[in-house]
Enzyme design. Sequence first.
Site, PDB file in Angstrom:
ATOM      1  N   TYR A   1     -11.996 -17.293   2.381  1.00  0.00           N
ATOM      2  CA  TYR A   1     -11.562 -16.241   1.465  1.00  0.00           C
ATOM      3  C   TYR A   1     -10.090 -16.456   1.141  1.00  0.00           C
ATOM      4  CZ  TYR A   1     -10.453 -11.540  -0.314  1.00  0.00           C
ATOM      5  OH  TYR A   1     -10.044 -10.479  -1.080  1.00  0.00           O
TER       6      TYR A   1
ATOM      7  N   ASP B   1      -4.123 -22.047   3.422  1.00  0.00           N
ATOM      8  CA  ASP B   1      -4.024 -20.594   3.282  1.00  0.00           C
ATOM      9  C   ASP B   1      -3.927 -20.033   4.698  1.00  0.00           C
ATOM     10  OD1 ASP B   1      -4.350 -17.896   3.079  1.00  0.00           O
ATOM     11  OD2 ASP B   1      -6.090 -17.969   1.748  1.00  0.00           O
TER      12      ASP B   1
ATOM     13  N   LYS C   1      -0.063 -10.882   5.182  1.00  0.00           N
ATOM     14  CA  LYS C   1      -0.393 -10.075   6.347  1.00  0.00           C
ATOM     15  C   LYS C   1       0.791  -9.922   7.319  1.00  0.00           C
ATOM     16  CE  LYS C   1      -5.246 -10.124   5.559  1.00  0.00           C
ATOM     17  NZ  LYS C   1      -6.106 -11.146   4.999  1.00  0.00           N
TER      18      LYS C   1
END
Length: 432
Positions: free
Chosen positions: A147, A242, A270
Amino acid sequence: MKELNTSRSQALHERAERLIPGGVNSPVRAFRSVGLRPLYIARGQGGHIWDVDGNEYIDFISSWGPLIIGHSHPLIQEAITAELANGTSYGACNEREVEMAELICSFFPSIEMVRMVNSGTEATMSAIRLARGYTGRDKILKFEGCYHGHADSFLIQAGSGLATFGQAGSAGVTAQTAENTLVATYNDLESVRRVLDAHAEQVAAVILEPIMGNMGLVPPQEGFLEGLRALTSERGVLLIFDEVISGFRAARGGAQELYGIRPDLTCLGKIIGGGLPVGAFGGRREIMECLSPLGPVYQAGTLSGNPLALSAGIAMLRQLGQADFYERLEAKAEYFEELIRPVLERYADKLSYNRIGSLSTLFFRSGGVASNADAKASDTGLYAEYFRLMLAEGIYLPPSQFECMFLSMAHTEEDLQRTAQAMERSLTKLFA
Ligand SMILES: *Cc1c(COP(=O)(O)O)cnc(C)c1O
Protein backbone atom coordinates in the site's frame (compact mmCIF):
# COMPACT_ATOMS: atom_id res chain seq x y z
CA MET A 1 -18.02 -12.08 27.22
CA LYS A 2 -18.41 -8.77 28.98
CA GLU A 3 -20.60 -6.36 26.98
CA LEU A 4 -19.02 -2.94 26.54
CA ASN A 5 -21.27 0.05 26.90
CA THR A 6 -20.58 2.05 23.76
CA SER A 7 -23.76 4.11 23.61
CA ARG A 8 -22.02 7.48 23.21
CA SER A 9 -19.85 6.13 20.40
CA GLN A 10 -22.96 4.78 18.70
CA ALA A 11 -24.77 8.11 19.03
CA LEU A 12 -21.80 9.99 17.57
CA HIS A 13 -21.56 7.52 14.72
CA GLU A 14 -25.21 8.04 13.84
CA ARG A 15 -24.59 11.78 13.62
CA ALA A 16 -21.39 11.20 11.63
CA GLU A 17 -23.06 8.89 9.13
CA ARG A 18 -25.47 11.63 8.11
CA LEU A 19 -22.68 13.93 6.96
CA ILE A 20 -19.47 11.94 6.48
CA PRO A 21 -19.44 9.03 3.99
CA GLY A 22 -19.63 5.89 6.11
CA GLY A 23 -19.22 8.15 9.12
CA VAL A 24 -15.43 8.03 8.73
CA ASN A 25 -12.58 10.04 7.25
CA SER A 26 -10.54 6.90 6.46
CA PRO A 27 -12.26 3.57 5.69
CA VAL A 28 -10.40 1.19 8.04
CA ARG A 29 -11.82 3.10 11.02
CA ALA A 30 -15.35 1.98 10.15
CA PHE A 31 -14.60 -1.47 11.73
CA ARG A 32 -16.56 -3.12 8.90
CA SER A 33 -14.22 -6.08 8.49
CA VAL A 34 -14.72 -6.99 12.14
CA GLY A 35 -18.50 -6.50 12.00
CA LEU A 36 -18.66 -3.72 14.61
CA ARG A 37 -19.49 -0.04 14.76
CA PRO A 38 -16.51 2.27 15.36
CA LEU A 39 -15.42 3.55 18.74
CA TYR A 40 -14.91 7.27 19.24
CA ILE A 41 -11.70 7.91 21.10
CA ALA A 42 -11.62 10.71 23.64
CA ARG A 43 -8.01 10.59 24.82
CA GLY A 44 -4.80 8.63 25.02
CA GLN A 45 -2.03 8.32 27.57
CA GLY A 46 1.05 6.14 27.21
CA GLY A 47 -0.05 2.79 25.79
CA HIS A 48 -3.73 3.31 26.66
CA ILE A 49 -6.75 4.99 25.09
CA TRP A 50 -10.21 5.83 26.42
CA ASP A 51 -13.37 6.00 24.34
CA VAL A 52 -16.13 8.58 24.83
CA ASP A 53 -18.04 6.10 27.05
CA GLY A 54 -15.07 5.91 29.40
CA ASN A 55 -13.92 2.39 28.41
CA GLU A 56 -10.17 1.95 28.66
CA TYR A 57 -8.13 -0.09 26.20
CA ILE A 58 -4.51 -1.07 25.77
CA ASP A 59 -3.88 0.38 22.32
CA PHE A 60 -1.90 -1.60 19.71
CA ILE A 61 -2.76 0.63 16.76
CA SER A 62 -0.66 3.56 18.00
CA SER A 63 -2.41 5.77 15.41
CA TRP A 64 -1.27 3.19 12.78
CA GLY A 65 2.36 3.57 13.78
CA PRO A 66 3.18 7.21 14.55
CA LEU A 67 2.94 6.91 18.33
CA ILE A 68 6.04 4.77 18.82
CA ILE A 69 6.63 6.45 22.20
CA GLY A 70 2.97 6.39 23.21
CA HIS A 71 0.07 8.81 23.49
CA SER A 72 0.45 12.30 24.95
CA HIS A 73 4.18 12.00 25.45
CA PRO A 74 5.22 14.98 27.62
CA LEU A 75 8.20 15.95 25.43
CA ILE A 76 6.02 16.08 22.33
CA GLN A 77 3.27 17.99 24.11
CA GLU A 78 5.87 20.50 25.35
CA ALA A 79 7.39 20.96 21.91
CA ILE A 80 3.98 21.63 20.34
CA THR A 81 2.97 24.01 23.13
CA ALA A 82 6.20 25.98 22.87
CA GLU A 83 5.87 26.30 19.08
CA LEU A 84 2.19 27.21 19.34
CA ALA A 85 3.09 30.25 21.39
CA ASN A 86 4.88 31.66 18.33
CA GLY A 87 2.21 30.96 15.76
CA THR A 88 0.95 28.09 13.63
CA SER A 89 1.91 28.72 10.01
CA TYR A 90 3.64 31.36 7.92
CA GLY A 91 3.75 29.98 4.39
CA ALA A 92 7.39 30.99 4.55
CA CYS A 93 10.69 29.40 5.53
CA ASN A 94 11.12 28.51 9.20
CA GLU A 95 13.91 27.10 11.35
CA ARG A 96 12.13 23.81 12.09
CA GLU A 97 12.41 22.83 8.40
CA VAL A 98 16.19 22.99 8.54
CA GLU A 99 16.38 21.04 11.82
CA MET A 100 14.07 18.37 10.45
CA ALA A 101 16.02 17.99 7.20
CA GLU A 102 19.26 17.61 9.18
CA LEU A 103 17.72 14.96 11.44
CA ILE A 104 16.28 12.92 8.56
CA CYS A 105 19.52 13.01 6.58
CA SER A 106 21.50 11.97 9.66
CA PHE A 107 19.27 8.92 10.25
CA PHE A 108 19.07 7.89 6.57
CA PRO A 109 22.44 8.03 4.81
CA SER A 110 20.75 7.38 1.42
CA ILE A 111 18.80 10.63 1.82
CA GLU A 112 21.11 13.41 0.64
CA MET A 113 18.27 15.89 0.17
CA VAL A 114 14.71 15.81 1.43
CA ARG A 115 11.43 17.61 0.96
CA MET A 116 8.62 17.77 3.51
CA VAL A 117 4.97 17.08 2.68
CA ASN A 118 1.83 16.52 4.77
CA SER A 119 1.11 12.80 4.44
CA GLY A 120 2.49 9.49 3.24
CA THR A 121 0.23 9.71 0.20
CA GLU A 122 1.83 12.99 -0.84
CA ALA A 123 5.30 11.53 -0.32
CA THR A 124 4.77 8.53 -2.62
CA MET A 125 2.82 10.53 -5.20
CA SER A 126 5.58 13.13 -5.39
CA ALA A 127 8.35 10.51 -5.43
CA ILE A 128 6.98 8.79 -8.54
CA ARG A 129 6.47 12.08 -10.35
CA LEU A 130 10.08 12.90 -9.55
CA ALA A 131 11.22 9.46 -10.74
CA ARG A 132 9.33 9.97 -14.00
CA GLY A 133 10.76 13.45 -14.45
CA TYR A 134 14.29 12.30 -13.75
CA THR A 135 14.26 9.20 -15.97
CA GLY A 136 11.95 10.48 -18.72
CA ARG A 137 10.02 7.19 -18.45
CA ASP A 138 6.30 6.76 -17.77
CA LYS A 139 5.72 3.42 -16.07
CA ILE A 140 6.17 2.39 -12.48
CA LEU A 141 6.24 -1.08 -10.98
CA LYS A 142 4.56 -1.89 -7.66
CA PHE A 143 3.84 -5.10 -5.77
CA GLU A 144 0.51 -6.73 -5.16
CA GLY A 145 -0.41 -6.21 -1.50
CA CYS A 146 1.85 -3.19 -0.91
CA TYR A 147 0.00 0.00 0.00
CA HIS A 148 1.34 3.42 -0.91
CA GLY A 149 -1.53 5.72 0.01
CA HIS A 150 -4.49 6.69 -2.13
CA ALA A 151 -3.01 8.39 -5.22
CA ASP A 152 -4.43 7.03 -8.52
CA SER A 153 -1.20 5.37 -9.71
CA PHE A 154 -1.11 3.08 -6.68
CA LEU A 155 -4.74 1.94 -6.57
CA ILE A 156 -3.96 -0.75 -9.08
CA GLN A 157 -4.30 -4.54 -8.95
CA ALA A 158 -2.53 -7.19 -10.97
CA GLY A 159 -4.02 -7.50 -14.46
CA SER A 160 -5.63 -10.72 -15.59
CA GLY A 161 -3.90 -13.54 -17.47
CA LEU A 162 -0.73 -12.66 -19.28
CA ALA A 163 -1.13 -8.89 -19.06
CA THR A 164 1.75 -7.39 -17.13
CA PHE A 165 0.06 -4.01 -16.67
CA GLY A 166 -2.42 -3.51 -13.90
CA GLN A 167 -6.10 -2.75 -13.71
CA ALA A 168 -7.81 -0.10 -11.62
CA GLY A 169 -8.40 -1.19 -8.05
CA SER A 170 -10.83 1.65 -7.37
CA ALA A 171 -13.63 3.25 -9.34
CA GLY A 172 -12.49 6.63 -10.62
CA VAL A 173 -8.99 5.48 -11.59
CA THR A 174 -8.66 5.63 -15.37
CA ALA A 175 -7.54 2.75 -17.59
CA GLN A 176 -4.75 5.03 -18.87
CA THR A 177 -3.38 5.40 -15.35
CA ALA A 178 -3.64 1.66 -14.78
CA GLU A 179 -1.63 0.99 -17.94
CA ASN A 180 1.30 2.89 -16.49
CA THR A 181 1.38 0.88 -13.27
CA LEU A 182 2.87 -2.58 -13.60
CA VAL A 183 2.37 -5.12 -10.85
CA ALA A 184 4.74 -7.84 -9.63
CA THR A 185 4.73 -10.36 -6.79
CA TYR A 186 6.46 -9.50 -3.50
CA ASN A 187 9.33 -11.86 -2.60
CA ASP A 188 9.41 -13.11 -6.22
CA LEU A 189 12.37 -11.64 -8.11
CA GLU A 190 11.53 -13.57 -11.28
CA SER A 191 8.18 -11.77 -11.48
CA VAL A 192 10.06 -8.46 -11.35
CA ARG A 193 12.58 -9.49 -13.99
CA ARG A 194 9.78 -10.62 -16.28
CA VAL A 195 7.87 -7.34 -16.02
CA LEU A 196 10.96 -5.13 -16.35
CA ASP A 197 12.13 -7.06 -19.42
CA ALA A 198 8.69 -6.89 -21.04
CA HIS A 199 8.81 -3.09 -20.66
CA ALA A 200 12.48 -2.40 -21.27
CA GLU A 201 13.47 1.29 -21.01
CA GLN A 202 9.91 2.24 -20.02
CA VAL A 203 9.98 1.81 -16.26
CA ALA A 204 10.91 4.87 -14.19
CA ALA A 205 10.84 3.22 -10.78
CA VAL A 206 10.15 0.16 -8.72
CA ILE A 207 8.37 1.14 -5.51
CA LEU A 208 7.75 -1.14 -2.54
CA GLU A 209 7.38 -1.41 1.18
CA PRO A 210 10.73 -3.05 1.93
CA ILE A 211 8.93 -4.69 4.84
CA MET A 212 5.37 -5.31 3.74
CA GLY A 213 3.11 -3.94 6.46
CA ASN A 214 -0.20 -3.51 4.71
CA MET A 215 -1.08 -7.19 4.24
CA GLY A 216 -0.27 -7.76 7.85
CA LEU A 217 3.45 -8.06 8.36
CA VAL A 218 5.26 -9.93 5.57
CA PRO A 219 9.07 -9.75 5.84
CA PRO A 220 11.30 -9.64 2.77
CA GLN A 221 12.91 -13.00 2.08
CA GLU A 222 16.67 -13.22 2.10
CA GLY A 223 18.10 -11.81 -1.09
CA PHE A 224 14.85 -10.17 -2.27
CA LEU A 225 15.82 -6.56 -1.57
CA GLU A 226 19.42 -7.14 -2.77
CA GLY A 227 18.03 -8.69 -5.93
CA LEU A 228 15.73 -5.72 -6.54
CA ARG A 229 18.63 -3.34 -6.06
CA ALA A 230 20.63 -5.22 -8.69
CA LEU A 231 17.75 -5.62 -11.18
CA THR A 232 16.87 -1.92 -11.02
CA SER A 233 20.45 -0.61 -11.15
CA GLU A 234 21.24 -2.73 -14.23
CA ARG A 235 18.28 -1.21 -16.06
CA GLY A 236 18.48 2.44 -15.01
CA VAL A 237 15.28 2.03 -12.99
CA LEU A 238 15.04 3.94 -9.70
CA LEU A 239 14.39 1.94 -6.54
CA ILE A 240 11.95 3.67 -4.17
CA PHE A 241 11.52 2.41 -0.63
CA ASP A 242 8.18 3.38 0.84
CA GLU A 243 9.24 3.43 4.49
CA VAL A 244 6.14 5.23 5.73
CA ILE A 245 5.68 2.39 8.24
CA SER A 246 9.18 0.90 8.48
CA GLY A 247 11.06 4.22 8.70
CA PHE A 248 12.10 4.96 12.32
CA ARG A 249 10.31 1.68 13.20
CA ALA A 250 12.23 -1.34 11.88
CA ALA A 251 15.37 0.55 12.88
CA ARG A 252 16.21 4.22 13.30
CA GLY A 253 17.21 4.31 9.63
CA GLY A 254 14.33 2.07 8.56
CA ALA A 255 14.43 -1.19 6.62
CA GLN A 256 17.30 0.16 4.53
CA GLU A 257 19.47 0.24 7.66
CA LEU A 258 18.24 -3.15 8.87
CA TYR A 259 18.96 -4.89 5.54
CA GLY A 260 21.81 -2.69 4.34
CA ILE A 261 20.26 -1.60 1.02
CA ARG A 262 20.59 1.89 -0.44
CA PRO A 263 17.47 2.91 -2.38
CA ASP A 264 17.48 5.90 -4.76
CA LEU A 265 14.48 7.53 -3.09
CA THR A 266 12.73 7.00 0.24
CA CYS A 267 9.22 7.97 1.34
CA LEU A 268 8.53 8.70 5.00
CA GLY A 269 5.40 9.45 7.02
CA LYS A 270 3.59 8.36 10.19
CA ILE A 271 6.30 8.43 12.95
CA ILE A 272 8.00 11.44 11.36
CA GLY A 273 5.12 13.70 12.43
CA GLY A 274 4.99 12.59 16.05
CA GLY A 275 1.21 12.24 15.70
CA LEU A 276 0.71 15.31 13.52
CA PRO A 277 0.28 15.20 9.72
CA VAL A 278 3.77 15.05 8.17
CA GLY A 279 5.41 13.16 5.32
CA ALA A 280 8.71 13.45 3.49
CA PHE A 281 10.50 12.12 0.47
CA GLY A 282 14.18 12.27 -0.28
CA GLY A 283 17.18 10.54 -1.74
CA ARG A 284 20.06 11.04 -4.14
CA ARG A 285 21.00 14.68 -4.57
CA GLU A 286 21.14 14.47 -8.35
CA ILE A 287 17.54 13.24 -8.45
CA MET A 288 16.21 15.62 -5.80
CA GLU A 289 17.72 18.57 -7.68
CA CYS A 290 15.15 17.94 -10.43
CA LEU A 291 12.50 19.39 -8.12
CA SER A 292 11.17 22.90 -8.59
CA PRO A 293 12.59 25.58 -8.14
CA LEU A 294 15.92 23.91 -9.11
CA GLY A 295 14.53 21.65 -11.80
CA PRO A 296 11.54 20.90 -14.01
CA VAL A 297 9.50 18.63 -11.67
CA TYR A 298 6.80 20.65 -9.92
CA GLN A 299 5.88 19.89 -6.32
CA ALA A 300 4.56 22.24 -3.62
CA GLY A 301 2.44 22.57 -0.47
CA THR A 302 0.85 25.50 1.38
CA LEU A 303 1.31 23.80 4.76
CA SER A 304 4.40 21.72 3.90
CA GLY A 305 7.11 22.12 6.52
CA ASN A 306 4.51 23.48 8.94
CA PRO A 307 6.38 24.54 12.10
CA LEU A 308 3.80 23.16 14.53
CA ALA A 309 3.75 19.73 12.89
CA LEU A 310 7.53 19.67 12.52
CA SER A 311 8.05 20.63 16.16
CA ALA A 312 6.22 17.43 17.13
CA GLY A 313 8.20 15.42 14.58
CA ILE A 314 11.53 16.81 15.72
CA ALA A 315 10.75 16.06 19.38
CA MET A 316 9.89 12.52 18.29
CA LEU A 317 13.05 11.98 16.25
CA ARG A 318 15.19 13.31 19.12
CA GLN A 319 13.73 10.59 21.34
CA LEU A 320 14.50 7.98 18.71
CA GLY A 321 18.02 9.35 18.45
CA GLN A 322 18.83 8.10 21.97
CA ALA A 323 21.58 5.53 21.87
CA ASP A 324 19.69 2.45 23.06
CA PHE A 325 16.14 3.25 21.94
CA TYR A 326 15.83 0.44 19.42
CA GLU A 327 17.51 -2.12 21.66
CA ARG A 328 14.98 -1.34 24.38
CA LEU A 329 12.06 -1.48 21.96
CA GLU A 330 13.27 -4.83 20.62
CA ALA A 331 13.60 -6.15 24.19
CA LYS A 332 10.00 -5.16 24.86
CA ALA A 333 8.78 -6.84 21.69
CA GLU A 334 10.82 -9.97 22.50
CA TYR A 335 9.39 -10.04 26.01
CA PHE A 336 5.87 -10.01 24.55
CA GLU A 337 6.74 -12.75 22.06
CA GLU A 338 8.04 -14.89 24.92
CA LEU A 339 4.78 -14.37 26.81
CA ILE A 340 2.64 -15.51 23.89
CA ARG A 341 4.91 -18.31 22.69
CA PRO A 342 3.08 -21.08 24.60
CA VAL A 343 -0.28 -20.18 23.08
CA LEU A 344 1.27 -19.78 19.62
CA GLU A 345 2.76 -23.24 19.98
CA ARG A 346 -0.47 -24.74 21.22
CA TYR A 347 -2.32 -23.48 18.14
CA ALA A 348 0.52 -23.82 15.64
CA ASP A 349 -1.82 -25.81 13.38
CA LYS A 350 -4.15 -22.81 13.16
CA LEU A 351 -1.97 -19.70 13.38
CA SER A 352 1.12 -18.07 11.92
CA TYR A 353 3.01 -15.25 13.57
CA ASN A 354 5.35 -12.74 11.91
CA ARG A 355 7.40 -10.17 13.79
CA ILE A 356 10.10 -7.63 12.98
CA GLY A 357 10.93 -5.52 16.01
CA SER A 358 7.79 -3.81 17.29
CA LEU A 359 5.72 -4.75 14.21
CA SER A 360 3.86 -8.03 14.23
CA THR A 361 0.83 -9.87 12.86
CA LEU A 362 -1.00 -12.94 14.07
CA PHE A 363 -2.38 -14.60 10.94
CA PHE A 364 -5.30 -16.99 11.14
CA ARG A 365 -3.74 -19.63 8.94
CA SER A 366 -1.06 -22.23 9.58
CA GLY A 367 2.18 -22.91 7.76
CA GLY A 368 3.71 -19.42 7.83
CA VAL A 369 3.06 -16.28 5.78
CA ALA A 370 5.78 -15.40 3.29
CA SER A 371 3.76 -13.75 0.55
CA ASN A 372 0.73 -11.67 -0.27
CA ALA A 373 -1.06 -14.86 -1.37
CA ASP A 374 -0.29 -16.59 1.96
CA ALA A 375 -1.64 -13.61 3.89
CA LYS A 376 -4.78 -13.47 1.78
CA ALA A 377 -5.50 -17.12 2.57
CA SER A 378 -6.03 -16.23 6.25
CA ASP A 379 -9.42 -16.80 7.86
CA THR A 380 -10.68 -13.23 8.21
CA GLY A 381 -13.90 -14.43 9.89
CA LEU A 382 -11.87 -15.96 12.72
CA TYR A 383 -9.76 -12.81 12.95
CA ALA A 384 -12.96 -10.74 13.32
CA GLU A 385 -14.11 -12.96 16.19
CA TYR A 386 -10.70 -12.77 17.81
CA PHE A 387 -10.75 -8.97 17.49
CA ARG A 388 -14.16 -8.77 19.20
CA LEU A 389 -13.06 -11.06 22.04
CA MET A 390 -9.92 -9.02 22.60
CA LEU A 391 -11.81 -5.72 22.50
CA ALA A 392 -14.16 -7.00 25.20
CA GLU A 393 -11.00 -7.74 27.24
CA GLY A 394 -9.92 -4.12 26.82
CA ILE A 395 -7.32 -4.79 24.12
CA TYR A 396 -7.56 -2.58 21.03
CA LEU A 397 -6.06 -4.44 18.06
CA PRO A 398 -6.10 -3.43 14.40
CA PRO A 399 -9.65 -4.00 13.09
CA SER A 400 -8.38 -6.02 10.12
CA GLN A 401 -6.34 -9.19 9.59
CA PHE A 402 -4.27 -7.22 7.08
CA GLU A 403 -2.80 -4.59 9.37
CA CYS A 404 0.15 -4.74 11.76
CA MET A 405 -0.01 -4.64 15.51
CA PHE A 406 2.13 -1.68 16.64
CA LEU A 407 3.91 -2.07 19.95
CA SER A 408 5.11 1.19 21.48
CA MET A 409 7.77 2.10 23.98
CA ALA A 410 4.96 3.19 26.31
CA HIS A 411 3.57 -0.33 26.73
CA THR A 412 4.50 -1.55 30.20
CA GLU A 413 5.33 -5.11 31.22
CA GLU A 414 1.94 -5.18 32.91
CA ASP A 415 0.20 -4.07 29.69
CA LEU A 416 1.96 -6.85 27.81
CA GLN A 417 1.16 -9.47 30.47
CA ARG A 418 -2.51 -8.48 30.46
CA THR A 419 -2.55 -8.62 26.67
CA ALA A 420 -0.92 -12.06 26.60
CA GLN A 421 -3.44 -13.37 29.14
CA ALA A 422 -6.37 -11.94 27.16
CA MET A 423 -4.93 -13.49 24.02
CA GLU A 424 -4.71 -16.91 25.62
CA ARG A 425 -8.32 -16.72 26.88
CA SER A 426 -9.61 -15.41 23.54
CA LEU A 427 -7.83 -17.99 21.41
CA THR A 428 -8.86 -20.80 23.76
CA LYS A 429 -12.49 -19.70 23.45
CA LEU A 430 -12.16 -19.30 19.68
CA PHE A 431 -10.68 -22.75 19.06
CA ALA A 432 -12.70 -24.61 21.73
C1 LIG B 1 0.06 4.73 5.68
C2 LIG B 1 0.89 4.47 4.49
C3 LIG B 1 0.95 5.36 3.39
C4 LIG B 1 0.03 6.53 3.28
O1 LIG B 1 0.24 7.48 4.26
P1 LIG B 1 -0.96 8.50 4.62
O2 LIG B 1 -0.32 9.43 5.61
O3 LIG B 1 -2.06 7.67 5.17
O4 LIG B 1 -1.34 9.19 3.35
C5 LIG B 1 1.85 5.10 2.38
N1 LIG B 1 2.65 4.03 2.42
C6 LIG B 1 2.61 3.15 3.44
C7 LIG B 1 3.56 2.01 3.45
C8 LIG B 1 1.72 3.32 4.49
O5 LIG B 1 1.66 2.41 5.47
